[in-house]
Write a protein that holds these residues in place. Structure first.
Motif, PDB file in Angstrom:
ATOM      1  N   SER A   1      18.611  -9.236  -3.319  1.00 31.04           N
ATOM      2  CA  SER A   1      17.434  -8.641  -2.965  1.00 31.04           C
ATOM      3  C   SER A   1      16.837  -8.691  -1.676  1.00 31.04           C
ATOM      4  N   CYS A   2      17.192  -9.938  -1.082  1.00 30.58           N
ATOM      5  CA  CYS A   2      16.524 -10.368   0.041  1.00 30.58           C
ATOM      6  C   CYS A   2      17.484  -9.948   1.230  1.00 30.58           C
ATOM      7  N   GLN A   3      18.853  -9.362   1.197  1.00 31.45           N
ATOM      8  CA  GLN A   3      19.624  -8.671   2.237  1.00 31.45           C
ATOM      9  C   GLN A   3      18.834  -7.552   2.597  1.00 31.45           C
ATOM     10  N   ASP A   4      19.173  -7.321   3.936  1.00 30.68           N
ATOM     11  CA  ASP A   4      18.834  -6.091   4.846  1.00 30.68           C
ATOM     12  C   ASP A   4      20.200  -5.784   5.506  1.00 30.68           C
ATOM     13  N   ASN A   5      20.681  -4.401   5.153  1.00 33.80           N
ATOM     14  CA  ASN A   5      21.726  -3.898   5.718  1.00 33.80           C
ATOM     15  C   ASN A   5      21.580  -3.343   7.136  1.00 33.80           C
ATOM     16  N   SER A   6      20.322  -3.203   7.467  1.00 34.41           N
ATOM     17  CA  SER A   6      19.977  -2.621   8.832  1.00 34.41           C
ATOM     18  C   SER A   6      19.927  -3.547   9.886  1.00 34.41           C
ATOM     19  N   ARG A   7      19.721  -4.866   9.680  1.00 36.21           N
ATOM     20  CA  ARG A   7      19.890  -5.746  10.554  1.00 36.21           C
ATOM     21  C   ARG A   7      20.540  -6.977  10.285  1.00 36.21           C
ATOM     22  N   PRO A   8      21.438  -7.631  11.013  1.00 33.40           N
ATOM     23  CA  PRO A   8      21.969  -8.967  10.763  1.00 33.40           C
ATOM     24  C   PRO A   8      21.093 -10.056  10.476  1.00 33.40           C
ATOM     25  N   ASN A   9      21.481 -10.724   9.374  1.00 33.90           N
ATOM     26  CA  ASN A   9      20.610 -11.888   9.033  1.00 33.90           C
ATOM     27  C   ASN A   9      20.362 -12.836   9.846  1.00 33.90           C
ATOM     28  N   TYR A  10      21.657 -13.195  10.846  1.00 31.69           N
ATOM     29  CA  TYR A  10      21.569 -14.253  11.689  1.00 31.69           C
ATOM     30  C   TYR A  10      22.143 -13.735  12.949  1.00 31.69           C
ATOM     31  N   GLN A  11      21.198 -14.319  14.142  1.00 23.78           N
ATOM     32  CA  GLN A  11      21.915 -13.753  15.549  1.00 23.78           C
ATOM     33  C   GLN A  11      21.888 -15.153  16.248  1.00 23.78           C
ATOM     34  N   TYR A  12      23.030 -15.058  16.722  1.00 20.31           N
ATOM     35  CA  TYR A  12      23.562 -16.406  17.662  1.00 20.31           C
ATOM     36  C   TYR A  12      22.834 -16.376  18.878  1.00 20.31           C
ATOM     37  N   MET A  13      22.693 -15.369  19.613  1.00 14.23           N
ATOM     38  CA  MET A  13      22.002 -14.931  20.994  1.00 14.23           C
ATOM     39  C   MET A  13      21.171 -13.614  20.859  1.00 14.23           C
ATOM     40  N   PRO A  14      19.966 -13.908  20.203  1.00 11.00           N
ATOM     41  CA  PRO A  14      19.179 -12.737  20.192  1.00 11.00           C
ATOM     42  C   PRO A  14      18.891 -11.646  21.203  1.00 11.00           C
ATOM     43  N   ASN A  15      19.082 -12.251  22.435  1.00  9.50           N
ATOM     44  CA  ASN A  15      18.781 -11.549  23.743  1.00  9.50           C
ATOM     45  C   ASN A  15      20.054 -10.743  24.080  1.00  9.50           C
ATOM     46  N   MET A  16      21.069 -11.091  23.481  1.00  8.05           N
ATOM     47  CA  MET A  16      22.250 -10.014  23.743  1.00  8.05           C
ATOM     48  C   MET A  16      22.108  -9.014  22.817  1.00  8.05           C
ATOM     49  N   TYR A  17      21.750  -9.029  21.504  1.00 11.83           N
ATOM     50  CA  TYR A  17      21.558  -7.884  20.585  1.00 11.83           C
ATOM     51  C   TYR A  17      20.306  -7.223  20.768  1.00 11.83           C
ATOM     52  N   GLU A  18      19.290  -7.750  21.371  1.00 16.80           N
ATOM     53  CA  GLU A  18      18.093  -7.057  21.383  1.00 16.80           C
ATOM     54  C   GLU A  18      17.628  -7.046  22.973  1.00 16.80           C
ATOM     55  N   PRO A  19      18.086  -6.148  23.822  1.00 17.73           N
ATOM     56  CA  PRO A  19      17.702  -6.207  25.305  1.00 17.73           C
ATOM     57  C   PRO A  19      16.380  -6.030  25.589  1.00 17.73           C
TER      58      PRO A  19
END
Length: 186
Positions: free
Chosen positions: A19-37
């Motif tokens: 129930s806590c899983q969100d398929n629209s976003r990864p749960n963990y991002q190693y380098m968030p600046n690369m994913y969210e410019p």
């Protein structure tokens, strides 16, 4: 009963995890600046460039590579003045210049003017545009200078090709047009 309790706890934990899983976003991002410019607006003030602007204008009095300023104005008097211009290209490289001019002519000009310069290109034959005269037309007293002027600024329904070709290529096309005119008037 004890094993039923354990199975219930395992299913309960699985239900909570799912129930806590969100398929629209990864749960963990190693380098968030690369994913969210971080988006910047053009000409916006920024702190990491010397003058504080992202898109800077070129320095004053600079000329783009491969382009030379054309000092003759886009007027009727300017076109008559351009009639006196001769080609600045090397005459020892005439064959290479004509070959490059033919290549550029076939890309940009032949669609309207035709491969031989008779004014019967594909767009004229399909009646998409009308009134493209032949290079051997007596009323068209063209020279290499007026041809370059026309390629630089455009004429009537023909637009300018200064943004598609550099100065040398426009002179090569102009020389090739004069070669076509000479071939047509033989």
């Amino acid at each position: 009963m004890n094993s039923l309790k354990k199975i219930g706890i395992v299913f309960g934990l699985l239900a909570v995890l799912v129930s806590c899983q969100d398929n629209s976003r990864p749960n963990y991002q190693y380098m968030p600046n690369m994913y969210e410019p971080v988006g910047y607006e053009t000409y916006e003030q920024v702190d990491f460039l010397p003058s504080g602007q992202e898109a800077m204008l070129p320095p004053a009095n600079t000329v783009p590579r491969g382009w030379m300023p054309y000092s003759i104005e886009n007027t009727i008097e300017g076109k008559e003045l351009a009639r006196l211009n001769s080609s600045p290209l090397d005459t020892l490289q005439r064959d290479a210049n004509l070959a490059k001019g033919a290549e550029m002519y076939n890309i940009y000009c032949a669609i309207c003017h035709g491969p031989k310069g008779k004014g019967q290109g594909a767009l004229v034959k399909n009646e998409k545009i009308l009134g493209v005269p032949s290079y051997d037309d007596v009323a068209r007293n063209i020279t290499v200078g007026t041809t370059f002027h026309t390629v630089q600024y455009g004429l009537n329904s023909m637009g300018s090709y200064a943004s598609q070709m550099n100065t040398e290529e426009m002179w090569q096309v102009s020389e090739y047009v004069m070669q076509l005119k000479q071939d047509l008037t033989k």
